[in-house]
Each structure stands twice: as structure tokens, then as C-alpha cells.
Write a protein that holds these residues in place. Sequence first.
Motif, mmCIF file in Angstrom:
data_model
loop_
_atom_site.group_PDB
_atom_site.id
_atom_site.type_symbol
_atom_site.label_atom_id
_atom_site.label_comp_id
_atom_site.label_asym_id
_atom_site.label_seq_id
_atom_site.Cartn_x
_atom_site.Cartn_y
_atom_site.Cartn_z
ATOM 1 N N CYS A 18 7.180 -14.897 -46.336
ATOM 2 C CA CYS A 18 8.994 -15.712 -45.589
ATOM 3 C C CYS A 18 9.941 -14.751 -45.185
ATOM 4 C CB CYS A 18 8.860 -16.810 -45.178
ATOM 5 S SG CYS A 18 10.441 -17.612 -44.919
ATOM 6 N N CYS A 19 10.918 -15.634 -45.462
ATOM 7 C CA CYS A 19 12.492 -15.494 -46.141
ATOM 8 C C CYS A 19 13.250 -14.482 -47.549
ATOM 9 C CB CYS A 19 13.003 -16.227 -45.653
ATOM 10 S SG CYS A 19 12.646 -17.445 -43.491
ATOM 11 N N SER A 20 12.528 -13.905 -47.497
ATOM 12 C CA SER A 20 13.107 -12.751 -48.550
ATOM 13 C C SER A 20 14.623 -12.554 -49.025
ATOM 14 C CB SER A 20 12.157 -11.711 -48.741
ATOM 15 O OG SER A 20 12.001 -10.493 -48.233
ATOM 16 N N PRO A 21 14.995 -13.070 -49.227
ATOM 17 C CA PRO A 21 16.273 -12.244 -49.594
ATOM 18 C C PRO A 21 17.376 -11.179 -48.950
ATOM 19 C CG PRO A 21 16.181 -12.210 -51.893
ATOM 20 C CD PRO A 21 14.461 -12.573 -51.167
ATOM 21 N N VAL A 22 15.456 -10.194 -48.723
ATOM 22 C CA VAL A 22 16.025 -8.463 -47.885
ATOM 23 C C VAL A 22 15.961 -8.768 -46.677
ATOM 24 C CG1 VAL A 22 15.474 -7.439 -50.299
ATOM 25 C CG2 VAL A 22 13.557 -7.978 -48.323
ATOM 26 N N MET A 23 16.038 -9.592 -46.004
ATOM 27 C CA MET A 23 15.350 -10.054 -44.734
ATOM 28 C C MET A 23 17.683 -10.365 -44.464
ATOM 29 S SD MET A 23 12.696 -12.368 -43.570
ATOM 30 C CE MET A 23 12.405 -11.805 -42.241
ATOM 31 N N THR A 24 17.790 -9.551 -43.248
ATOM 32 C CA THR A 24 19.220 -9.890 -42.899
ATOM 33 C C THR A 24 18.658 -10.920 -41.674
ATOM 34 O OG1 THR A 24 18.546 -8.532 -40.782
ATOM 35 C CG2 THR A 24 19.148 -7.589 -42.325
ATOM 36 N N THR A 25 20.342 -11.317 -41.966
ATOM 37 C CA THR A 25 19.965 -12.374 -40.826
ATOM 38 C C THR A 25 19.685 -12.581 -39.302
ATOM 39 O OG1 THR A 25 22.695 -13.030 -41.965
ATOM 40 C CG2 THR A 25 21.763 -14.065 -40.313
ATOM 41 N N THR A 26 19.979 -11.706 -39.292
ATOM 42 C CA THR A 26 19.093 -11.740 -37.656
ATOM 43 C C THR A 26 17.689 -11.539 -37.786
ATOM 44 O OG1 THR A 26 20.878 -10.339 -37.083
ATOM 45 C CG2 THR A 26 18.964 -9.829 -36.538
ATOM 46 N N GLN A 27 17.187 -10.521 -38.645
ATOM 47 C CA GLN A 27 15.360 -11.247 -38.750
ATOM 48 C C GLN A 27 15.299 -11.987 -39.346
ATOM 49 O OE1 GLN A 27 15.718 -8.094 -42.338
ATOM 50 N NE2 GLN A 27 14.808 -6.036 -41.158
ATOM 51 N N ARG A 28 15.785 -12.958 -39.769
ATOM 52 C CA ARG A 28 15.896 -14.502 -40.115
ATOM 53 C C ARG A 28 15.728 -14.872 -39.200
ATOM 54 N NH1 ARG A 28 18.752 -13.815 -45.036
ATOM 55 N NH2 ARG A 28 20.079 -14.753 -44.458
ATOM 56 N N GLN A 29 15.999 -14.530 -38.111
ATOM 57 C CA GLN A 29 16.336 -15.745 -36.794
ATOM 58 C C GLN A 29 15.326 -14.994 -35.995
ATOM 59 O OE1 GLN A 29 21.259 -13.913 -35.324
ATOM 60 N NE2 GLN A 29 21.156 -15.710 -36.274
ATOM 61 N N ARG A 30 14.841 -13.739 -35.960
ATOM 62 C CA ARG A 30 14.066 -13.348 -35.094
ATOM 63 C C ARG A 30 12.803 -14.205 -35.624
ATOM 64 N NH1 ARG A 30 13.012 -9.794 -31.280
ATOM 65 N NH2 ARG A 30 10.993 -9.097 -31.049
ATOM 66 N N PHE A 31 12.097 -14.032 -37.131
ATOM 67 C CA PHE A 31 11.340 -15.127 -37.753
ATOM 68 C C PHE A 31 11.360 -16.366 -37.155
ATOM 69 C CE2 PHE A 31 9.555 -17.220 -41.119
ATOM 70 C CZ PHE A 31 8.613 -16.548 -40.954
ATOM 71 N N VAL A 32 12.037 -16.850 -37.403
ATOM 72 C CA VAL A 32 12.710 -18.594 -37.150
ATOM 73 C C VAL A 32 12.091 -18.208 -35.603
ATOM 74 C CG1 VAL A 32 13.907 -20.487 -36.498
ATOM 75 C CG2 VAL A 32 13.866 -18.951 -38.444
ATOM 76 N N ALA A 33 12.663 -17.878 -34.358
ATOM 77 C CA ALA A 33 12.144 -18.104 -33.281
ATOM 78 C C ALA A 33 10.654 -17.366 -32.728
ATOM 79 C CB ALA A 33 13.270 -16.894 -32.414
#
Length: 170
Positions: free
Chosen positions: A1-16
Motif C-alpha cells: 500500500c503506502c510505503s514510506p518511499v511513495m511520494t505524496t503524489t503517488q499516495r494521492q493517486r493510489f487513494v484516488a
Amino acid sequence: CCSPVMTTTQRQRFVAESCFDYLNLVMADTIFETSERSEVAISKMELLGFRVGQKLIEKYTLDKLRFGEKIDIIKFICREFWTTLFQKQVDSLRTNRKGVYVLSDNKFHWITSLSAENAAKTKQLAEKYLVFPCGLIKGALDVLGVPCSVKAEITTVPQCTFTITLKPGQ
């Protein structure tokens, strides 16, 4: 899911993407459960996809050049439109040069996490989630001047093909 290496943009895209995946599943389930017959549900889902596909392609092609041949339009759908929707290109495109195009996706994003008691039931479950993307493709192609029908087939989940058949005279 949301590993520490994900950027904020990547996390936002994952959630979306997760929210959209859930919305797609619930939408299909609700429409199929509340329709009297499966044909009615299929028609509703395809119409929803058609309208969304029209709007998406209108927005996406505002600054694009017009296309020359129908094959250029199909290639655009396979490369750019597909990438926008599913973060990957179609795995293969085949044609009989007589108005039939087959788009293959070996790992179709919207059905990768589906499972049921057995492979046959998983395949049956996945089929109802492919009606909306058929409408998306059909709506996008309609706006681009390519009226057609689109049918999806599942070989094994999550591998599927979308067969685009141009309307006669196109």
C-alpha cells in the motif's frame, strides 16, 4: 500500500484509484441488483460508460491534432487513452482490416483483485465489471467519429479482450 518511499503524489493517486475501484464495484453491483433483468443492467452500465467515455475523450483531445485514419484513432485509444485510464497501454492490438479490432489486456486493472469460489464464478463475476469499460471505449470512439460496438471477453481473470466492431459503412 503506502510505503514510506511513495511520494505524496503517488499516495494521492493510489487513494484516488482505490476510491474509483470501489465506486466501480458498488455501482455495478447496485445496478445489477436493482434491475429486473440482466439485459436492463447491462444496458444501463454501458450507457453510463458511454457517457463517461464521451466526456473523458472530449476533455483529453482538446489540444490534440485530428486523426487521419481509423487505425490512428484505435492506436490512440490503445496507447494514450488506455494509459490515462489504466496506467498502462493495451498489451496487443490485432485487426482483420475489415472493421474489427481486438484489444488484449493481460492484466486488466479493474478485475485483478476479483475472486469467487471457483474460476468459473470468478469469470462470471468479472464479466459484469467489463460492461462499463466497453461503454467507455464505445463513447470515446463515437466522439472521435468511429461508431462501433464493443464486446469484452475473458480468457482467464484478469486477462481479457475487447473486440471493437465498426458499424457498416465506416
